[in-house]
Write an enzyme that holds these catalytic residues in place. Structure first.
Site, short mmCIF file in Angstrom:
data_model
loop_
_atom_site.label_atom_id
_atom_site.label_comp_id
_atom_site.label_asym_id
_atom_site.label_seq_id
_atom_site.Cartn_x
_atom_site.Cartn_y
_atom_site.Cartn_z
N CYS A 299 3.88 9.78 -12.05
CA CYS A 299 4.72 8.59 -11.86
C CYS A 299 4.28 7.58 -12.92
O CYS A 299 3.08 7.37 -13.12
CB CYS A 299 4.56 8.03 -10.46
SG CYS A 299 5.06 9.23 -9.21
N GLU B 52 -11.86 8.73 -4.22
CA GLU B 52 -12.14 7.41 -3.68
C GLU B 52 -11.38 7.20 -2.39
O GLU B 52 -10.37 7.86 -2.14
CB GLU B 52 -11.73 6.35 -4.67
CG GLU B 52 -10.27 6.43 -4.99
CD GLU B 52 -9.93 5.72 -6.28
OE1 GLU B 52 -10.86 5.31 -7.00
OE2 GLU B 52 -8.73 5.58 -6.56
N SER C 171 7.52 6.89 -1.12
CA SER C 171 7.37 6.04 -2.30
C SER C 171 8.72 5.99 -3.01
O SER C 171 9.01 6.84 -3.84
CB SER C 171 6.30 6.62 -3.22
OG SER C 171 5.07 6.58 -2.57
N LEU C 172 9.52 5.01 -2.66
CA LEU C 172 10.90 4.97 -3.15
C LEU C 172 10.97 4.35 -4.55
O LEU C 172 11.38 4.99 -5.49
CB LEU C 172 11.75 4.19 -2.15
CG LEU C 172 13.26 4.33 -2.32
CD1 LEU C 172 13.72 5.74 -2.01
CD2 LEU C 172 13.99 3.33 -1.43
N HIS C 173 10.61 3.09 -4.65
CA HIS C 173 10.42 2.36 -5.91
C HIS C 173 11.67 2.16 -6.77
O HIS C 173 11.63 1.38 -7.73
CB HIS C 173 9.34 3.02 -6.79
CG HIS C 173 8.05 3.24 -6.07
ND1 HIS C 173 7.50 2.32 -5.21
CD2 HIS C 173 7.18 4.28 -6.08
CE1 HIS C 173 6.36 2.79 -4.72
NE2 HIS C 173 6.16 3.99 -5.23
N GLY D 26 -3.59 11.55 -5.14
CA GLY D 26 -2.93 12.82 -4.90
C GLY D 26 -1.62 12.73 -4.13
O GLY D 26 -1.31 11.71 -3.50
N GLU D 27 -0.87 13.81 -4.21
CA GLU D 27 0.39 13.94 -3.47
C GLU D 27 0.11 14.81 -2.25
O GLU D 27 -0.07 16.03 -2.38
CB GLU D 27 1.46 14.56 -4.39
CG GLU D 27 2.71 15.04 -3.67
CD GLU D 27 3.32 14.02 -2.74
OE1 GLU D 27 3.66 12.91 -3.17
OE2 GLU D 27 3.46 14.34 -1.54
N SER E 42 2.02 9.55 3.01
CA SER E 42 2.89 8.93 2.00
C SER E 42 3.23 9.96 0.94
O SER E 42 2.36 10.61 0.38
CB SER E 42 2.14 7.76 1.36
OG SER E 42 2.87 7.25 0.26
N CYS F 273 -7.63 4.52 3.83
CA CYS F 273 -6.74 5.18 2.87
C CYS F 273 -7.49 6.34 2.24
O CYS F 273 -8.49 6.13 1.56
CB CYS F 273 -6.34 4.12 1.84
SG CYS F 273 -5.41 4.76 0.47
N CYS G 60 1.71 4.73 -12.16
CA CYS G 60 0.54 5.04 -11.32
C CYS G 60 -0.59 5.59 -12.18
O CYS G 60 -0.38 6.50 -12.98
CB CYS G 60 0.94 6.08 -10.26
SG CYS G 60 -0.47 6.71 -9.34
N ASN H 29 -0.11 -3.19 -9.14
CA ASN H 29 -1.52 -3.41 -9.48
C ASN H 29 -1.74 -2.86 -10.89
O ASN H 29 -1.77 -1.65 -11.07
CB ASN H 29 -2.38 -2.65 -8.46
CG ASN H 29 -3.71 -3.32 -8.28
OD1 ASN H 29 -4.24 -3.92 -9.21
ND2 ASN H 29 -4.25 -3.23 -7.08
N CYS I 1 -3.56 13.94 -9.75
CA CYS I 1 -2.21 14.21 -9.24
C CYS I 1 -1.40 14.79 -10.38
O CYS I 1 -1.55 14.37 -11.53
CB CYS I 1 -1.56 12.93 -8.73
SG CYS I 1 0.05 13.19 -7.95
N CYS J 199 -5.25 2.52 -6.02
CA CYS J 199 -5.36 3.94 -6.37
C CYS J 199 -5.92 4.16 -7.76
O CYS J 199 -5.47 3.57 -8.71
CB CYS J 199 -3.98 4.58 -6.34
SG CYS J 199 -3.17 4.43 -4.78
N1 SAH Z 1 1.21 10.46 -3.92
C1 SAH Z 1 1.59 9.77 -2.76
C2 SAH Z 1 0.46 8.98 -2.10
C3 SAH Z 1 -0.51 8.26 -2.99
S1 SAH Z 1 0.08 6.85 -3.86
C4 SAH Z 1 2.76 8.86 -3.06
O1 SAH Z 1 3.10 8.70 -4.21
O2 SAH Z 1 3.34 8.36 -2.09
C5 SAH Z 1 0.20 5.58 -2.60
C6 SAH Z 1 1.19 4.46 -2.95
O3 SAH Z 1 0.66 3.61 -3.99
C7 SAH Z 1 2.51 5.00 -3.48
O4 SAH Z 1 3.58 4.30 -2.90
C8 SAH Z 1 2.39 4.71 -4.94
O5 SAH Z 1 3.65 4.71 -5.53
C9 SAH Z 1 1.68 3.40 -4.96
N2 SAH Z 1 1.05 3.05 -6.25
C10 SAH Z 1 0.56 3.87 -7.18
N3 SAH Z 1 0.08 3.17 -8.23
C11 SAH Z 1 0.28 1.87 -7.95
C12 SAH Z 1 0.00 0.65 -8.65
N4 SAH Z 1 -0.60 0.67 -9.82
N5 SAH Z 1 0.33 -0.52 -8.06
C13 SAH Z 1 0.93 -0.52 -6.84
N6 SAH Z 1 1.22 0.59 -6.13
C14 SAH Z 1 0.91 1.77 -6.69
FE1 SF4 Z 2 0.89 11.05 -7.75
FE2 SF4 Z 2 1.65 9.29 -5.87
FE3 SF4 Z 2 0.60 8.45 -8.20
FE4 SF4 Z 2 3.03 9.52 -8.16
S1 SF4 Z 2 2.38 7.61 -7.14
S2 SF4 Z 2 1.39 9.99 -9.65
S3 SF4 Z 2 2.80 11.08 -6.60
S4 SF4 Z 2 -0.44 9.64 -6.63
#
Ligand code: SAH
Ligand code: SF4
Length: 415
Positions: free
Chosen positions: A154, A130, A269-271, A215-216, A247, A143, A157, A346, A150, A389
Site C-alpha cells: 500500500c 512490533e 482498510s478502505l482509504h 502484515g496482512e 483488519s 495491536c 504504508c 502518520n 507485508c 505501524c
Molecule cells: N494489513 C492490514 C492490517 C495492518 S495495517 C490492513 O491493511 O488493514 C493497520 C491500519 O493502519 C490499516 O488501516 C492501514 O491502512 C493503516 N496504516 C498503515 N500505514 C499508516 C500510516 N502511515 N498512517 C496511518 N495509518 C496507516
Molecule cells: Fe500491508 Fe496493511 Fe500496510 Fe497495506 S496497509 S502494506 S496491507 S500492512
C-alpha cells in the site's frame, strides 16, 4: 526522532522510557517453547515426552490453566502437576516468550515493544516484530502483528516497503499477547503495572486485540484463525471474539471464510471511495475491487448493529480528503452496519504523502458525523514514541551497530 534521541529525552525527564535487553547468547533454542500453543499442540508435546494418551486431556487442561490463566513462565510454578512430570517438561520444553528488544512508554500511557522471534524453522533467522498497547479508561487495546513485513505495498504504508520475510505462527501471535500481559502484570495475583493512562475500570489491562500491526492478517489466515481460538478461550486468556478485530486491506475470499469459521470483529482498510484511487493506495483493489469488497462486508455473518464493521480511512492531504470524498464514503457504506475511523496519516521518512490539515479532517468528519457516524477521528496516540505501524522496527534498523550497543548500555544502566 530516533531511538537514541528518545533515550536522551528520557534521561532529561521527558516521560518516554526506553529499555533494551541484551540478547541471551548462552541460550540455544533446542528446547521448544510451549507458550502460545493450542490444545492440540500441547497434547502433541505431552505425547512426545511419553505422557500416556488417557492422561493427556487432563494434563492439557492443567498446562492451559497455568500458561494462559495464570501466566506462569516456569514449569516449577505448576503446583498441581507432579514433580516428575514437571521435570520431564522442563527437560524437553520451555515457556519462553519472544525476547523484548526495546520497550517504550509514552507520556499518554501508550506502550510499544519490539520483539525478537527466535527462528521457527531450520535455516530461518530471528525476526523482529512490533506491537503497541493503547490504554483507555475502560479498556486496553493491544495491536499485534501477523507477518514479518507485508507483500501488499500500500503506497502510504511503511510496512509495505519492507520485504516480507514470513507469516507468524499461531503460537507467535498468542505469545505477543502473553508478553504484553507479562510486562503489564496483567494476570490474577500479579503486581499490576502503574502509570499514567492505564485503564482504571475493570480488572484487566489487556482487554481488546486488534490485528493492525505488521502484515496482512488474511494472508496469514491459518495462524490468525488458530490464534484467535486460543486468545478467546474462556478458560485461558479470555479475550472474547467480540473484543478481537481483524483488519484487512480487502482479501475478499478470506473475509467470508473468517466470518464463517471464526467470527471476530472485522475492520476494512478502505482509504478511498473510487477504484482508480484505491488501486493506487491499496493495490490489492485491482484484484478485489470496491464492489466485491463491499459485497463481502454485506455478507459478513457476524455483522449487525451491535457488531458493526469498522472502515478505516487514512487522511491524506489533497489525495482522498475532499468533502466530495466524504459524501461518497457515506453513500458507499449505506446499508452496511458500519463504524468509520478517520486515521490521521502518520508520515515516515521518504513518503510522498502528507497528513491532511486539521480543518480538512474536521470538515470531513462533520460530513460523516451528520450522516449518523459518531466521533470518527482516531486520536493519534503515542506520537512521542512513533507508535505507528512499521516505525519502531525501521528506526531500530537504521541504527549502526555502535549505536545499538550504546542504546543497550544506556538501557542496562537504567535498569
Ligand atoms: N494489513 C492490514 C492490517 C495492518 S495495517 C490492513 O491493511 O488493514 C493497520 C491500519 O493502519 C490499516 O488501516 C492501514 O491502512 C493503516 N496504516 C498503515 N500505514 C499508516 C500510516 N502511515 N498512517 C496511518 N495509518 C496507516
Ligand atoms: Fe500491508 Fe496493511 Fe500496510 Fe497495506 S496497509 S502494506 S496491507 S500492512
Amino acid at each position: 526522532m530516533n531511538l537514541i534521541d528518545t533515550t536522551a529525552a528520557t534521561a532529561a525527564g521527558a516521560g518516554a522510557a526506553v529499555e533494551a535487553h541484551r540478547p541471551d547468547t548462552t541460550r540455544t533454542p533446542v528446547r521448544r517453547s510451549l507458550a502460545g500453543l493450542d490444545r492440540a499442540g500441547l497434547a502433541e508435546a505431552l505425547a512426545a515426552i511419553g505422557v500416556p494418551e488417557r492422561e493427556r486431556r487432563m494434563r492439557v487442561a492443567q498446562l492451559w490453566h497455568w500458561i494462559y490463566l495464570r501466566g506462569v513462565a516456569s514449569f516449577d510454578a505448576m503446583t498441581n502437576v507432579g514433580k516428575g512430570l514437571r521435570e520431564k517438561l522442563a527437560g524437553a520444553f520451555t515457556l519462553d516468550r519472544p525476547e523484548v528488544v526495546v520497550e517504550q512508554v509514552s507520556n499518554d500511557g501508550t506502550r510499544k515493544w519490539l520483539l525478537r522471534l527466535p527462528p521457527d524453522i531450520a535455516g530461518d533467522k530471528p525476526h523482529d516484530v512490533e506491537m503497541v498497547y493503547i490504554p483507555e479508561s475502560d479498556r486496553g487495546t493491544l495491536c499485534v502483528s501477523s507477518q514479518v513485513g507485508c507483500t501488499l505495498n500500500c503506497s502510504f504504508c511503511h510496512t509495505g516497503t519492507q520485504r516480507l520475510v514470513r507469516n507468524l505462527s499461531a503460537a507467535e501471535i498468542v505469545a505477543q499477547v502473553m508478553v504484553a500481559r507479562d510486562r503489564l502484570g496483567d494476570y490474577p495475583g500479579m503486581e499490576r503495572a502503574v502509570g499514567p493512562g492505564l485503564p482504571t475500570e475493570g480488572d484487566r489491562l489487556v482487554t481488546n486485540i486488534v490485528f493492525m500491526g505488521m502484515g496482512e492478517p488474511l494472508y496469514a489466515y491459518d495462524s490468525v484463525a488458530k490464534a484467535i481460538e486460543v486468545l478467546a478461550d474462556g478458560e485461558g486468556l479470555g479475550i472474547g471474539k467480540r473484543r478481537i478485530t481483524v483488519s484487512t486491506s480487502g482479501v475478499v475470499p478470506e473475509i467470508e471464510k473468517l466470518g464463517r469459521e471464526v467470527g471476530p470483529m472485522l475492520a476494512i482498510s478502505l482509504h478511498a471511495v473510487r477504484d482508480d484511487l484505491r488501486d493506487v493506495l491499496v493495490p490489492i483493489n485491482k484484484k478485489y475491487p470496491l464492489r466485491e469488497l463491499l459485497d463481502a462486508c454485506r455478507n459478513y455473518p457476524a455483522a449487525s448493529n451491535a457488531k458493526r464493521i469498522t472502515f478505516e480511512y487514512v487522511m491524506l492531504k489533497g489525495v482522498n480528503d475532499s468533502p466530495a470524498d466524504a459524501k461518497a464514503l457515506v453513500k458507499l457504506l449505506a446499508g452496511i452496519p458500519a463504524k468509520i475511523n478517520l486515521i490521521p496519516f502518520n508520515p515516515w521518512p521518504g513518503t510522498k504523502y502528507e497528513c491532511s490539515d486539521w480543518e480538512t479532517i474536521e470538515q470531513f468528519s462533520d460530513i460523516v458525523f451528520r450522516a449518523g457516524y459518531s466521533s470518527p477521528v482516531r486520536t493519534p496516540r503515542g506520537r512521542d514514541i512513533l507508535a505507528a505501524c512499521g516505525q519502531l522496527k525501521s528506526e531500530t534498523e537504521k541504527l549502526s551497530a555502535r549505536e545499538r550497543l550504546a542504546l543497550r548500555a544506556m538501557a542496562a544502566s537504567a535498569e
